[in-house]
Design a protein around this motif. Structure first.
Motif, PDB file in Angstrom:
ATOM      1  N   ALA A  44      13.871  23.912  12.405  1.00 11.09           N
ATOM      2  CA  ALA A  44      12.420  24.036  12.199  1.00 11.09           C
ATOM      3  C   ALA A  44      11.972  23.266  10.969  1.00 11.09           C
ATOM      4  CB  ALA A  44      12.046  25.513  12.068  1.00 11.09           C
ATOM      5  N   VAL A  45      12.776  23.281   9.929  1.00 14.05           N
ATOM      6  CA  VAL A  45      12.429  22.541   8.713  1.00 14.05           C
ATOM      7  C   VAL A  45      12.598  21.043   8.945  1.00 14.05           C
ATOM      8  CG1 VAL A  45      13.008  22.220   6.287  1.00 14.05           C
ATOM      9  CG2 VAL A  45      13.045  24.505   7.281  1.00 14.05           C
ATOM     10  N   ALA A  46      13.620  20.652   9.722  1.00 11.32           N
ATOM     11  CA  ALA A  46      13.797  19.230  10.024  1.00 11.32           C
ATOM     12  C   ALA A  46      12.597  18.671  10.775  1.00 11.32           C
ATOM     13  CB  ALA A  46      15.080  19.033  10.826  1.00 11.32           C
ATOM     14  N   ALA A  47      12.047  19.460  11.702  1.00  5.22           N
ATOM     15  CA  ALA A  47      10.854  19.015  12.418  1.00  5.22           C
ATOM     16  C   ALA A  47       9.662  18.896  11.477  1.00  5.22           C
ATOM     17  CB  ALA A  47      10.540  19.989  13.551  1.00  5.22           C
ATOM     18  N   TYR A  48       9.570  19.809  10.523  1.00  3.28           N
ATOM     19  CA  TYR A  48       8.476  19.762   9.548  1.00  3.28           C
ATOM     20  C   TYR A  48       8.600  18.535   8.641  1.00  3.28           C
ATOM     21  CZ  TYR A  48       5.358  21.319   5.803  1.00  3.28           C
ATOM     22  OH  TYR A  48       4.358  21.413   4.861  1.00  3.28           O
ATOM     23  N   LEU A 148       4.065  26.802   2.740  1.00  2.00           N
ATOM     24  CA  LEU A 148       4.394  27.741   3.811  1.00  2.00           C
ATOM     25  C   LEU A 148       3.251  27.881   4.802  1.00  2.00           C
ATOM     26  CD1 LEU A 148       6.257  30.435   1.698  1.00  2.00           C
ATOM     27  CD2 LEU A 148       7.235  28.663   3.126  1.00  2.00           C
ATOM     28  N   ARG A 149       2.024  27.845   4.331  1.00  2.00           N
ATOM     29  CA  ARG A 149       0.895  27.890   5.263  1.00  2.00           C
ATOM     30  C   ARG A 149       0.882  26.646   6.137  1.00  2.00           C
ATOM     31  NH1 ARG A 149      -4.096  26.521   3.497  1.00  2.00           N
ATOM     32  NH2 ARG A 149      -3.520  27.153   1.380  1.00  2.00           N
ATOM     33  N   SER A 150       1.205  25.499   5.568  1.00  2.00           N
ATOM     34  CA  SER A 150       1.274  24.266   6.350  1.00  2.00           C
ATOM     35  C   SER A 150       2.449  24.293   7.322  1.00  2.00           C
ATOM     36  CB  SER A 150       1.391  23.073   5.413  1.00  2.00           C
ATOM     37  OG  SER A 150       1.624  21.877   6.119  1.00  2.00           O
ATOM     38  N   PHE A 151       3.590  24.828   6.874  1.00  2.96           N
ATOM     39  CA  PHE A 151       4.777  24.896   7.724  1.00  2.96           C
ATOM     40  C   PHE A 151       4.522  25.760   8.958  1.00  2.96           C
ATOM     41  CE2 PHE A 151       8.610  27.490   8.676  1.00  2.96           C
ATOM     42  CZ  PHE A 151       9.451  26.497   9.156  1.00  2.96           C
ATOM     43  N   TYR A 152       3.943  26.930   8.751  1.00  2.21           N
ATOM     44  CA  TYR A 152       3.670  27.803   9.896  1.00  2.21           C
ATOM     45  C   TYR A 152       2.492  27.297  10.721  1.00  2.21           C
ATOM     46  CZ  TYR A 152       7.091  31.364   8.761  1.00  2.21           C
ATOM     47  OH  TYR A 152       8.281  32.032   8.552  1.00  2.21           O
ATOM     48  N   GLY A 153       1.562  26.571  10.089  1.00  4.95           N
ATOM     49  CA  GLY A 153       0.489  25.985  10.873  1.00  4.95           C
ATOM     50  C   GLY A 153       0.995  24.950  11.864  1.00  4.95           C
ATOM     51  N   LEU A 154       2.003  24.165  11.445  1.00  2.96           N
ATOM     52  CA  LEU A 154       2.606  23.186  12.353  1.00  2.96           C
ATOM     53  C   LEU A 154       3.255  23.872  13.544  1.00  2.96           C
ATOM     54  CD1 LEU A 154       3.837  20.409  13.163  1.00  2.96           C
ATOM     55  CD2 LEU A 154       5.719  20.949  11.602  1.00  2.96           C
ATOM     56  N   HIS A 155       4.081  24.879  13.274  1.00  2.00           N
ATOM     57  CA  HIS A 155       4.790  25.546  14.373  1.00  2.00           C
ATOM     58  C   HIS A 155       3.858  26.429  15.198  1.00  2.00           C
ATOM     59  CE1 HIS A 155       8.848  24.187  13.434  1.00  2.00           C
ATOM     60  NE2 HIS A 155       8.556  24.349  12.159  1.00  2.00           N
ATOM     61  N   ASP A 157       0.773  25.474  16.008  1.00  2.00           N
ATOM     62  CA  ASP A 157       0.169  24.524  16.947  1.00  2.00           C
ATOM     63  C   ASP A 157       1.171  24.074  18.011  1.00  2.00           C
ATOM     64  OD1 ASP A 157      -2.136  24.702  15.469  1.00  2.00           O
ATOM     65  OD2 ASP A 157      -1.728  22.896  14.284  1.00  2.00           O
ATOM     66  N   ALA A 158       2.444  23.951  17.610  1.00  2.00           N
ATOM     67  CA  ALA A 158       3.461  23.499  18.559  1.00  2.00           C
ATOM     68  C   ALA A 158       3.962  24.615  19.460  1.00  2.00           C
ATOM     69  CB  ALA A 158       4.630  22.881  17.798  1.00  2.00           C
ATOM     70  N   GLY A 159       3.624  25.857  19.161  1.00  2.00           N
ATOM     71  CA  GLY A 159       4.094  26.980  19.965  1.00  2.00           C
ATOM     72  C   GLY A 159       5.533  27.345  19.722  1.00  2.00           C
ATOM     73  N   THR A 160       6.098  26.936  18.582  1.00  2.00           N
ATOM     74  CA  THR A 160       7.505  27.223  18.278  1.00  2.00           C
ATOM     75  C   THR A 160       7.666  28.286  17.201  1.00  2.00           C
ATOM     76  OG1 THR A 160       7.475  25.363  16.712  1.00  2.00           O
ATOM     77  CG2 THR A 160       8.263  24.926  18.945  1.00  2.00           C
ATOM     78  N   GLY A 161       6.569  28.838  16.719  1.00  2.00           N
ATOM     79  CA  GLY A 161       6.640  29.843  15.676  1.00  2.00           C
ATOM     80  C   GLY A 161       5.933  31.117  16.089  1.00  2.00           C
ATOM     81  N   PRO A 162       5.589  31.955  15.147  1.00  2.00           N
ATOM     82  CA  PRO A 162       4.857  33.186  15.463  1.00  2.00           C
ATOM     83  C   PRO A 162       3.457  32.877  15.972  1.00  2.00           C
ATOM     84  CG  PRO A 162       5.019  32.878  13.090  1.00  2.00           C
ATOM     85  CD  PRO A 162       5.895  31.833  13.716  1.00  2.00           C
ATOM     86  N   LEU A 163       2.848  33.865  16.613  1.00  2.00           N
ATOM     87  CA  LEU A 163       1.520  33.679  17.186  1.00  2.00           C
ATOM     88  C   LEU A 163       0.429  33.681  16.124  1.00  2.00           C
ATOM     89  CD1 LEU A 163       1.814  35.946  20.359  1.00  2.00           C
ATOM     90  CD2 LEU A 163       2.140  33.485  20.175  1.00  2.00           C
ATOM     91  N   VAL A 164       0.724  34.244  14.963  1.00  3.98           N
ATOM     92  CA  VAL A 164      -0.240  34.316  13.876  1.00  3.98           C
ATOM     93  C   VAL A 164       0.421  33.763  12.621  1.00  3.98           C
ATOM     94  CG1 VAL A 164      -1.700  35.823  12.468  1.00  3.98           C
ATOM     95  CG2 VAL A 164      -1.383  36.314  14.903  1.00  3.98           C
TER      96      VAL A 164
END
Length: 413
Positions: A44-48, A148-155, A157-164
């Motif tokens: 996940a970090v590599a994708a970021y 961290l807000r940017s990291f979770y915002g990326l995932h 949008d990509a549907g690979t992280g939490p829903l919120v």
């Protein structure tokens, strides 16, 4: 183990181990990797990092963002929560821990098996600056929240992280309520868990202290570097990345690559900086590559390598140790900015251009007097008040002699 979502997690007894690491790879396509405790990269970090590189962010930015992510993942490993399952509760507890807790102790690199020694941090008597303490700085905490807000915002949008997003924005307020039209408009929404940042006045090196510090530099290369830093206002990494063809002594210009925009910009430098540069080049003539696309700055010991930031910083630390100070390389940039901003014949817009600031508001902080200047001015005021003031003699009233001559007929024809 505390249940998920339990608001009573005991952060006081929580131990966050120094697990995982941020490893430099030397690969242009993947400069850094975030590794877990078993040495495996975190996908996940590599994708970021890939998104950051696609957006034009430098390798130094990836390293800075990677350190923020490493703190977050260490916290998640300590509370045994997967990054995809993190909620606002974990984000809140992390923000509390990083603001109140202490940094994980780091052993000395020469004795990794020995327990770390906690040293008392005292204000430097020469500079008035405090060294890094046991707590995280407020700027580091705010940077972590942004990353961290940017990291979770990326995932998200990509549907690979939490829903919120666990690090949401604060609730929107009434836009620009009670705004002073003389002030600039501040961003209306910031991170919910983002602490307030204190307004700091940049520190400059006083003239007499700078002369003492410059006299303690041992080589012509070091003198040339410091002279360029304090006359151009370039950032440390910008000057260290200069190529040999970028120095133009005839025009007193040196071309750097700007940190943010990556644009080439010519900066005027002082004549003595080019004098020290010429002495340094004569010293290494025939020992290092001298092509137009070769680096300008090299190490002085064999095998000769391009000078990097860590080696330049170590040089400056050694000079500081002889003086008993703790000035940083970035303080040289602040010093150059103060010198330019206080010259009445140099427009503030010219200072902005030299420093490479996107906003004039950023440059205007150098027009603010430093604490030392204010203290000197107030002490001078008290000295003037304590000195006896000469009493003004009352002016004697009377007629002008020439008027009396006219009145009594004594004026000469």
């Amino acid at each position: 183990m505390i249940e998920r979502g339990d608001p009573c997690r005991d952060l006081g007894s929580l131990v966050v181990p120094r697990a995982g690491s941020l490893a430099a790879t030397g690969d242009l396509w993947e400069p850094y990797r975030l590794l877990d405790s078993s040495g495996e990269p975190i996908a996940a970090v590599a994708a970021y990092f890939g998104e950051l590189q696609a957006a034009g962010r430098s390798a130094a930015t990836q390293r800075s963002y990677g350190m923020a992510l490493l703190r977050w993942f260490r916290f998640l490993w300590a509370v045994e929560i997967a990054w995809q399952e993190a909620t606002r509760v974990e984000a809140r507890d992390f923000s509390r821990w990083i603001q109140i807790g202490s940094k994980p102790a780091r052993p000395h690199w020469r004795a990794p098996d020995q327990p770390p020694v906690v040293k008392t941090k005292r204000t430097n008597p020469v500079t008035g600056k405090r060294p890094p303490g046991e707590k995280y700085a407020s700027s580091t905490i705010a940077h972590c929240e942004t990353v961290l807000r940017s990291f979770y915002g990326l995932h998200l949008d990509a549907g690979t992280g939490p829903l919120v997003n666990p690090f949401p924005l604060a609730r929107a307020k009434r836009p620009h309520a009670h705004h002073n039209p003389m002030d600039r408009f501040e961003p209306q929404r910031v991170g919910l868990f983002r602490p307030r940042q204190p307004k700091r006045i940049p520190r400059q090196i006083p003239e007499e202290v700078f002369n003492d510090l410059f006299a303690r530099l041992s080589t012509d290369r070091d003198r040339a570097l410091v002279a360029f830093w304090v006359s151009t206002g370039a950032r440390a990494a910008e000057l260290l990345g200069v190529l040999r063809s970028a120095a133009d002594p005839g025009q007193q210009l040196i071309t750097v690559v700007r940190k943010g925009s990556r644009a080439l910009q010519q900066l005027p430098a002082s004549p003595d900086a080019f004098v020290w540069l010429r002495l340094y080049q004569q010293q290494v003539h025939g020992l290092v590559p001298a092509g137009p696309d070769d680096p300008l700055w090299w190490t002085l010991r064999r095998p000769f390598r391009p000078l990097n930031y860590h080696a330049a910083r170590a040089m400056f630390v050694r000079a500081n140790a002889l003086l008993g100070s703790n000035w940083s390389l970035h303080d040289l940039r602040h010093t150059a900015a103060y010198r330019l901003a206080r010259d009445p014949e140099t427009p503030i817009t010219d200072v902005q251009w030299v420093l490479g600031h996107a906003s004039l508001t950023t440059t205007q902080i150098y027009t603010t007097p430093t604490p030392a200047d204010v203290i000197d001015a107030v002490l001078a005021h008290h000295r003037r008040r304590s000195e006896p003031q000469p009493q003004a003699q009352p002016e004697r009233l009377g007629y002008r002699p020439e008027s009396l001559d006219v009145l009594f007929g004594r004026s000469k024809p």
